[in-house]
Design an enzyme around this catalytic site. Structure first.
Site, PDB file in Angstrom:
ATOM      1  N   SER A  24       0.833  -1.195   0.000  1.00 44.15           N
ATOM      2  CA  SER A  24       0.000   0.000   0.000  1.00 44.15           C
ATOM      3  C   SER A  24       0.873   1.252   0.000  1.00 44.15           C
ATOM      4  O   SER A  24       1.602   1.506  -0.946  1.00 44.15           O
ATOM      5  CB  SER A  24      -0.975  -0.040   1.184  1.00 44.15           C
ATOM      6  N   LYS A  36     -21.120  16.526   9.527  1.00 42.52           N
ATOM      7  CA  LYS A  36     -20.076  16.718  10.531  1.00 42.52           C
ATOM      8  C   LYS A  36     -19.755  15.429  11.272  1.00 42.52           C
ATOM      9  O   LYS A  36     -18.623  15.228  11.721  1.00 42.52           O
ATOM     10  CB  LYS A  36     -20.503  17.815  11.523  1.00 42.52           C
TER      11      LYS A  36
END
Length: 347
Positions: free
Chosen positions: A153, A208
C-alpha cells in the site's frame, strides 16, 4: 483474728490490676497530606520530563539525522546513503524520513540513495509527502529501492519515488501490493440499538459526524466518502503508471484490488524489477554511479519520547483498542494493509 505484723515491716502494696491495651491512634492527618504531596510531586516530575523530551526533540530537528556506517569502505569519501522507511507511515516518523531525504539531497558526498522499505503503508498525505521529496531527490541522484519483509500500500506508493529509471528489488519472501485506500470505521449501530444508546450529537452541518460508529451511513454520506476514496485511489493508480514504464492504466487498475502479491507474482506483474537482497541493490547503485570504493551509510535518529510512548502503546493492545473506539469518528484516509490489524499509534 488477724495475725500481728512484725514491727518495722513496711506495708505491702496491693497487686495492680492488668490494664486494657490502649487503642491504636488513627494515623495523623499530616501523613495523608504528605502522601498527596508526594503523588503530586511525582506527577509534576513526569510532566516536566515529558516536556523536556519534547523540547529536545523540537530543537534537535534542525541538526538533521546522524550517519551510521553500514558497509563498504569506511575510508571512502563518496557515499551511498540508506534512507529507511520502517513501520506505519505516520507522524512523527514521516518528518524523520523527510529530513533523511533532504540530508541525502544536499550532501555532495552522497552519490546515490538506497530506499529501504519495510512498511505496510500508512496515511495518504504522509505517503505522498515522502514521494514528493523523493521526486526532487531523484532529479539529482539515482535511487534504487530495496523491499524487505513488506512494502504494501503506502509502502509501495513511496517506492514509486525512484521513478522510471529506478530499479526495485524485493527479497524472495517480500510481500507487496495491497494497492488501494481504506478509511477505518466501526459500525456499532446494532450494539447501540441493543443497549439503548441513541447518538444525538450537536453539530453545525449535515456531514459533521459522517463516520459516527453508532449509526449507519446515509446514502448521501456514502456518496461523499466514495468520492474521497476514489480520488485517492485514482492518484495511487496514476502514480504507479507514471513511474512503472511497462505498466499502463488498465494493467495497474487490474492489479489494484487490495491484493497482496508475493515477490515472484509482483515481478511477473511488473510491480518490481528484481528479486534480490540489499547487497544486490547496492551493487546496482555502484554500477549506476560508476563507483568502486564507496562508504554505505545509514541515517538514524535518536529515540524520542514518542518512540517510547508508541512502543508502550503497542504493548498494551487492550488500551489501544479502547482508544480506537474513541477515535473511530475521526476520518483518516490511508494507503494501508488493513488485515494486519489495528494501526499503531492510531488505536
Amino acid at each position: 483474728m488477724e495475725e500481728p505484723k512484725p514491727a518495722g515491716e513496711p506495708p505491702q502494696p496491693a497487686p495492680e490490676k492488668p490494664r486494657p491495651p490502649k487503642p491504636c491512634p488513627p494515623p495523623p492527618r499530616r501523613s495523608w497530606i504528605a502522601r498527596i504531596l508526594f503523588i503530586l510531586l511525582l506527577i509534576s516530575f513526569l510532566f516536566n520530563l515529558s516536556f523536556y523530551a519534547m523540547y529536545q526533540e523540537f530543537f534537535s530537528t534542525g541538526g538533521g539525522p546522524t550517519e551510521q556506517f553500514d558497509s563498504g569502505d569506511a575510508e571512502a569519501e563518496q557515499k551511498i546513503a540508506i534512507v529507511s522507511i520502517t513501520g506505519t507511515i505516520m507522524p512523527p516518523f514521516t518528518e524523520r524520513i523527510i529530513r533523511s531525504i533532504e540530508q541525502a539531497t544536499k550532501d555532495d558526498q552522497v552519490k546515490a540513495v538506497l530506499l529501504e522499505i519495510d512498511s505496510p503503508g500508512g496515511l495518504v498525505a504522509d505517503s505522498h509527502q515522502i514521494y514528493h521529496r523523493l521526486v526532487a531527490l531523484r532529479e539529482k541522484k539515482p535511487i534504487v529501492v530495496y523491499m524487505k519483509r513488506m512494502a504494501a500500500s503506502g509502502g509501495y506508493y513511496v517506492a514509486m519515488g525512484a521513478g522510471t529509471e529506478g530499479i526495485i528489488f524485493a527479497e524472495p519472501t517480500t510481500w507487496t501490493g495491497s494497492l488501494g485506500v481504506i478509511i477505518p470505521r466501526f459500525d456499532m449501530s446494532g450494539l447501540a440499538e441493543k443497549v439503548g444508546i441513541v447518538s444525538d450529537p450537536l453539530k453545525t452541518g449535515e456531514f459533521k459526524d459522517a463516520l459516527n460508529p453508532f449509526r449507519n451511513l446515509s446514502p448521501r454520506e456514502k456518496e461523499i466518502w466514495d468520492h474521497i476514496l476514489d480520488e485517492s485511489y485514482q492518484r495511487f493508480i496514476n502514480i504507479i503508471v507514471e513511474n512503472r514504464k511497462d505498466l499502463d492504466y488498465d494493467q495497474v487498475k487490474k492489479l489494484a484490488t487490495g491484493q497482496i502479491y508475493t515477490a515472484t507474482d509482483a515481478q511477473k506483474n511488473g510491480l518490481i524489477d528484481e528479486i534480490g537482497y540489499q547487497e544486490d541493490a547496492i551493487a546496482q547503485l555502484k554500477k549506476k554511479t560508476g563507483l568502486e570504493k564507496v562508504r554505505v551509510i545509514r541515517y538514524t535518529h535518536p529515540a524520542s519520547l514518542a518512540d517510547i510512548l508508541l512502543s508502550s502503546a503497542q504493548a498494551g493492545q487492550v488500551e489501544n483498542r479502547k482508544q480506537a473506539l474513541l477515535e473511530s469518528t475521526v476520518p483518516r484516509a490511508m494507503y494501508y494493509t488493513s488485515w494486519l490489524g489495528d494501526v499503531p499509534g492510531m488505536q
